[in-house]
Enzyme design. Structure first.
Site, short mmCIF file in Angstrom:
data_model
loop_
_atom_site.label_atom_id
_atom_site.label_comp_id
_atom_site.label_asym_id
_atom_site.label_seq_id
_atom_site.Cartn_x
_atom_site.Cartn_y
_atom_site.Cartn_z
CB SER A 37 -1.15 0.29 1.64
OG SER A 37 -0.28 0.85 2.23
CE LYS A 55 -3.18 1.99 5.08
NZ LYS A 55 -2.47 1.13 3.79
#
Length: 179
Positions: A45, A84
């Protein structure tokens, strides 16, 4: 006899220095455990910034700034830990048009914005909000096509943030500071 006392004195000094070095190393290790934690990146990700299998240091308790990379505990699965990038900060303006979300903020006296498509569930949650509330953040993975992030689970709470990523220590050919 004098040589023996000199040797005993030298050995005494060496022992004290060894003990001091050992004590300093223990203090450094304890400080490290209090301020930092390690994290193993699992998944793609954050590609290309971070790759599957990268090992990173995370500065615990540090308040994130815009575009910092953080680790967080997802609300639906606190046993997991995600990596993230912070896109939206408390106080940023939100404008929702269907599933299209616009996050606006000031950067060096210039108004900037991010256009993001969110899921129906997140759109319903953000429908009546005009700015990101205090202690809430909007996070995205760098690899947007393969990231489970705020587009699908919404804003995160400050309490979910474990810390700010500061250093990659593995693989050795990519060791260095993270920004």
């Amino acid at each position: 006899m004098i040589k023996r006392r000199k040797l005993e004195k030298i050995f005494s000094i060496v022992d004290k220095k060894k003990n001091s070095v050992f004590l300093i190393l223990i203090l450094i290790c304890m400080l490290f455990l209090v301020l930092f934690r390690t994290h193993l990146v699992n998944g793609v990700s954050m590609f290309p910034t971070l790759e599957d299998g990268d090992k990173i240091f995370v500065r615990k308790g540090k308040m994130p700034k815009r575009l910092d990379i953080i680790t967080l505990k997802p609300g639906d699965n606190p046993q997991e830990s995600y990596v993230k990038r912070v896109i939206g900060m408390p106080g940023d303006s939100l404008v929702l048009n269907g599933n299209s979300l616009r996050i606006s903020y000031l950067n060096n006296d210039y108004r900037k914005h991010e256009e993001i498509t969110v899921t129906d569930g997140v759109a319903m949650i953000l429908e009546k909000q005009h700015q990101i509330p205090e202690d809430k953040y909007f996070v995205l993975g760098d690899n947007r096509n393969h990231s489970n992030d705020s587009r699908s689970f919404g804003l995160i709470n400050r309490e979910q943030i474990e810390g700010v990523v500061c250093w990659r220590y593995y693989p050795l050919d990519r060791v260095g500071s993270m920004k």
